[in-house]
Enzyme design. Structure first.
Site, mmCIF file in Angstrom:
data_model
loop_
_atom_site.group_PDB
_atom_site.id
_atom_site.type_symbol
_atom_site.label_atom_id
_atom_site.label_comp_id
_atom_site.label_asym_id
_atom_site.label_seq_id
_atom_site.Cartn_x
_atom_site.Cartn_y
_atom_site.Cartn_z
ATOM 1 N N CYS A 386 0.826 -1.203 0.000
ATOM 2 C CA CYS A 386 0.000 0.000 0.000
ATOM 3 C C CYS A 386 0.867 1.264 0.000
ATOM 4 O O CYS A 386 1.376 1.637 -1.047
ATOM 5 C CB CYS A 386 -0.975 -0.041 1.179
ATOM 6 S SG CYS A 386 -2.354 1.068 0.915
ATOM 7 N N HIS A 516 -3.351 -4.977 0.481
ATOM 8 C CA HIS A 516 -2.748 -5.520 1.712
ATOM 9 C C HIS A 516 -2.888 -7.035 1.686
ATOM 10 O O HIS A 516 -3.773 -7.587 2.356
ATOM 11 C CB HIS A 516 -3.465 -4.962 2.939
ATOM 12 C CG HIS A 516 -3.205 -3.515 3.194
ATOM 13 N ND1 HIS A 516 -2.062 -3.074 3.817
ATOM 14 C CD2 HIS A 516 -3.925 -2.419 2.901
ATOM 15 C CE1 HIS A 516 -2.110 -1.756 3.913
ATOM 16 N NE2 HIS A 516 -3.215 -1.326 3.363
ATOM 17 N N GLU A 518 -1.412 -9.160 3.165
ATOM 18 C CA GLU A 518 -1.210 -9.769 4.489
ATOM 19 C C GLU A 518 -2.534 -10.183 5.137
ATOM 20 O O GLU A 518 -2.579 -11.089 5.956
ATOM 21 C CB GLU A 518 -0.437 -8.824 5.418
ATOM 22 C CG GLU A 518 -1.115 -7.510 5.787
ATOM 23 C CD GLU A 518 -0.841 -6.368 4.814
ATOM 24 O OE1 GLU A 518 -0.544 -6.653 3.634
ATOM 25 O OE2 GLU A 518 -0.937 -5.194 5.227
HETATM 26 N N1 GLN Z 1 -1.872 6.758 3.177
HETATM 27 C C1 GLN Z 1 -2.000 6.049 1.961
HETATM 28 C C2 GLN Z 1 -3.384 6.182 1.342
HETATM 29 O O1 GLN Z 1 -4.304 6.583 1.992
HETATM 30 C C3 GLN Z 1 -1.639 4.591 2.155
HETATM 31 C C4 GLN Z 1 -2.621 3.838 2.998
HETATM 32 C C5 GLN Z 1 -2.106 2.507 3.464
HETATM 33 O O2 GLN Z 1 -0.919 2.239 3.431
HETATM 34 N N2 GLN Z 1 -2.974 1.664 3.937
HETATM 35 O O3 GLN Z 1 -3.586 5.886 0.204
#
Ligand code: GLN
Length: 541
Positions: A386, A516, A518
């Site tokens: 992400c 994600h 994970e």
């Molecule tokens: N802050 C970033 C976004 O909002 C990444 C979010 C994250 O890593 N879950 O897109």
């Protein structure tokens, strides 16, 4: 459909692994071929966990159906290998919110709406709905916090009522037994007192699970049995474990599974845990080490460090390591350190691979970008999750394409090169300050590009679903430039607008995803990207 309800309550202190305990109870029943689901009750007023700070509450778990939930749901999904829907996380905010909305719609017309029975009815309704939807033989309901807290009292009341009204219910109380240093002796008094508190709420536990440094001895079992009115063989040890996945086996050794079935009067069956045992054995006995660095920032809380903020990432690494009979050794690095002293980046050389996990806010961003540059240039395996993908793109734009001061508009709204930008629909949401559950959340499909590493790691399938939680995206205006300079978009959204996976060719393993993965890693089914990453780390070894 008649489900058996197991309420799991906590005593003495919080943070004793009640979620792992509840998940392990579920596991030993599931291992007997029974259908199990789990519900977590969080007695706070937030509607969901999406707006909680990770350093305070640990990681926010994202469900397949776009819930932002307490991390205990993550334990349940990992231990039980099932997808748990967001409505299995009940908060006081949801309960009161629903009842008040209903009152405004006139559904209680003429009646005085009261905590009892209207709030307890709504709690019971939700618990039963979760059991019903899963067609569960057993529904584990974990009441968050410890008994005696004002804000959770209503949930004990609802549980007691369910039993009184004829549902099949048992209570398992998980309580802590301290061993004060100056005494060197395990003390049972706090457990007794927490059971007394339960008694005041009309609840008599059927089992007591003793969380302590070690196993509880016979003398103390005797004492607890007498004072708490629980048969001695229903007092079960739950010692500190280096490997939490071992807990179902520890319970099995004490016959907890068959004792629970006996209590409910349900047919006894033999548990099948052989694959699980192999997995636990790999985690306990693998000796070949693989050193994984996690470059993050949600570690500090007061004087203490809390890797809980990255728990799913850590667990996913463990699953991938177990599959390769490797022992993971984690190094948690605060990216701020790299900003204060770039010399410290050399520590990355001592690692077999690094992960840049998700995150929010500008703090520590430059340190993460510096770390990504370092591992890209030195060909150290890298997995970006992400925010990790977004920063890999920023780094590439700055240092390979030469776009000076390229950035994400999350961190620099005035950057001349907004390579990561907010989605137009997200801009509207933020303008209206709608922060709750408004990110791009839950499972979304990505179309993978044949011939890429990511495609191969996912087993050559054209479309994969991973869970998301973000507002920002690779800016479509820069797609062409990035690809022209060698960045491979290995997966994109079906409409081609959003970049879901990237990789670099001239690198042993440089892969990142906007998702994600994970959250979908399971002990016996490691997430493909983590598995590929760990395998690349071994090659480096
Ligand atoms: N802050 C970033 C976004 O909002 C990444 C979010 C994250 O890593 N879950 O897109």
């Amino acid at each position: 459909m008649h489900t058996n309800y197991i309420f799991v309550t906590g005593g003495v202190i919080s943070g004793i692994g009640k979620g792992i305990t509840a998940a392990s109870i579920g596991k030993i029943l599931q291992a007997r071929g029974y259908r199990v689901t789990a519900v977590k009750i969080d007695p706070y007023l937030n509607w969901d966990a999406g707006t909680l700070r990770p350093t305070e509450h640990g990681e926010v778990w994202v469900t397949e159906d776009a819930g932002e939930i307490d991390q205990d749901l993550g334990h349940y999904e990992r231990f039980l290998d099932i997808d748990i829907p967001k409505k299995n996380n009940i908060t006081t905010g949801q309960i009161y919110g629903t009842v008040i909305e209903r009152e405004r719609r006139g559904e209680y017309l003429g009646k005085t709406v009261e905590v009892i029975p209207h709030i307890t009815d709504e709690i019971k309704r939700r618990i039963k709905a979760a059991a019903e939807e899963a067609q569960a033989d057993f529904t584990i309901v974990e009441i968050g916090g410890t008994v005696g807290e004002y804000q959770s009292e209503i949930y004990y009341m609802a549980a007691r009522l369910m039993k009184a009204e004829g549902e099949k219910v048992i209570f398992i109380h998980v309580a802590y037994l301290p061993i004060p240093k100056h005494l060197g002796e395990m003390k049972t008094k706090p457990v007794q007192q927490s059971v007394e508190r339960l008694g005041e709420l009309g609840i008599q536990p059927d089992f007591i699970i003793c969380r302590a440094e070690g196993f509880i001895d016979d003398v103390r079992k005797e004492k607890i049995s007498i004072f708490c009115n629980v048969p001695k063989d229903h007092i079960i040890s739950n010692p500190d474990l280096e490997n939490v996945y071992e807990l179902p086996l520890i319970f099995e050794e004490q016959n907890l599974g068959s004792k629970i079935l006996e209590k409910f009067g349900v047919e006894q069956r033999k548990p099948e845990l052989s694959e699980w045992k192999k997995f636990v054995d790999a985690l306990n006995n693998a000796t070949k080490k693989v050193r994984i660095g996690i470059v993050g920032k949600y570690f500090e809380i007061g004087e203490y460090r809390l890797p809980d903020a990255y728990i799913s990432v850590i667990e996913a690494v463990k699953h991938a390591c177990a599959a390769n009979f490797l022992k993971p050794v984690f190094k948690f690095m605060d990216s701020m350190d790299f900003e204060e002293d770039p010399e410290k980046l050399s520590i990355l050389n001592e690692l077999d691979g690094i992960i840049v996990p998700g995150g929010f806010g500008a703090k520590g961003i430059e340190g993460k970008i510096a770390a990504i540059k370092y591992v890209r240039e030195r060909k150290i395996p890298f997995l970006g999750l992400c925010l990790g993908l977004q920063l890999a793109v920023v780094e590439y734009a700055r240092n390979v394409i030469g776009l000076e001061k390229a950035n994400s508009t999350e961190f620099d709204p005035n950057t001349p090169h907004p390579v990561i930008d907010i989605l137009p629909e997200q801009r509207e949401i933020l303008k209206e300050s709608r922060y709750g559950a408004s990110m791009r959340l839950g499972a979304y499909p990505a179309v993978l590009k044949p011939g890429t590493l990511v495609y191969r790691l996912y087993g050559n399938v054209p479309v994969v679903y991973e869970r998301h939680r973000h507002r920002y995206e690779v800016n479509p205006k820069y797609h062409e430039a990035l690809q022209k300079h060698g960045m491979v978009f290995s997966g994109v959204s079906p409409d081609g607008r959003l970049v879901e996976f990237i990789e670099l060719r001239d690198h042993p393993f440089f892969v990142a995803t906007q998702a994600h993965p994970e959250f979908k890693s399971r002990p016996l089914k490691p997430a493909p990207l983590f598995k590929g990453f760990i395998e690349a780390c071994i090659k480096k070894l």
